[in-house]
Design an enzyme around this catalytic site. Structure first.
Site, short mmCIF file in Angstrom:
data_model
loop_
_atom_site.label_atom_id
_atom_site.label_comp_id
_atom_site.label_asym_id
_atom_site.label_seq_id
_atom_site.Cartn_x
_atom_site.Cartn_y
_atom_site.Cartn_z
N TYR A 186 0.84 -1.12 0.02
CA TYR A 186 0.01 0.10 0.20
C TYR A 186 1.01 1.19 0.10
O TYR A 186 1.52 1.56 0.96
CB TYR A 186 -0.94 0.00 1.13
N ASP B 221 -2.01 -0.97 -4.04
CA ASP B 221 -2.58 0.45 -4.33
C ASP B 221 -1.29 1.32 -4.38
O ASP B 221 -0.59 1.68 -3.43
CB ASP B 221 -3.46 0.77 -3.22
#
Length: 235
Positions: free
Chosen positions: A89, A130
């Site tokens: 992330y 992400d």
């Protein structure tokens, strides 16, 4: 029950989650195991959090980037058979010239150096997550408005390109679309759709890079970005 329903419908070998937003002791390992999936996680209260769900039990689990001191739960890696999976992330960065942007640059440097060593150790590597970077102008709805803004800075895009080169995929190897890549979105719902589309495209592009150059016969490795904490998603 959305994740459990999705797992049953799609049956991936490995699923990478980001923004789980809960501590490790609250992660629903038992519910996942009942559904046929092992799980490893790295979490913290309220923010961040990553996890890997898998059909087979994970080996060589790494939580966080080795040698990089970080209080934020952003990276988890594990080996499944002959495939090394890294779920990440990426930091948002807030704004250029901010402390959070400087942290993002340090984090990206550390990640890139570590991925290089993982590629030396493992013949098959999948990097997913992400990424919080818009690689090209076509990845935002208004390139003029976004020019030089967070996610679109030359520094961030340079890191993204270097990651692609690291796994042997040039920028030109990213998926192409016919016609305009995006159309303008307006309002809260439009921005939500845009964010979801951008995140999906970033994850898909970077996932394809290591699979094409390193992962060989990997069957089903998937990422899923959660818009709210895991307990609500499973509940």
């Amino acid at each position: 029950p959305q994740v459990l329903d999705w797992l049953q419908a799609q049956s991936p070998d490995v699923l990478a989650l980001q923004e789980t937003k809960l501590t490790d002791e609250r992660f629903p390992h038992a519910e996942l195991l009942n559904a046929g999936y092992h799980s490893v996680c790295l979490g913290q209260p309220t923010y961040n959090g990553v996890a890997l769900l898998s059909r087979r039990e994970a080996a060589e689990v790494q939580r966080g980037i080795p040698g990089f001191e970080d209080a934020q739960a952003r990276v988890i890696a594990a080996t499944f058979g002959d495939l090394r999976v890294i779920g990440a992330y990426f930091p948002n960065g807030q704004a250029p010239d901010s402390d959070k942007f400087a942290y993002k640059m340090r984090w990206l440097d550390a990640l890139q150096a570590w991925v290089a060593t993982e590629l030396q150790r493992h013949a098959k590597v999948a990097l997913m997550g992400d990424f919080n970077i818009a690689p090209e102008d076509r990845d935002v709805f208004d390139p003029v408005a976004w020019a030089g803004q967070i996610h679109c800075t030359p520094e961030e895009r340079g890191h993204f390109t270097q990651e692609l080169e690291l796994v042997g995929l040039p920028q030109s190897g990213l998926p192409q679309k016919s016609g305009p890549a995006h159309r303008p979105h307006s309002g809260e719902r439009g921005l939500a759709r845009f964010a979801a589309e951008l995140r999906h495209r970033q994850g898909a592009a970077q996932e394809r890079a290591p699979q094409r150059s390193r992962a060989g016969d990997c069957r089903r490795v998937t990422q899923l970005i959660l818009p709210f904490p895991v307990p609500e998603f499973f509940g």
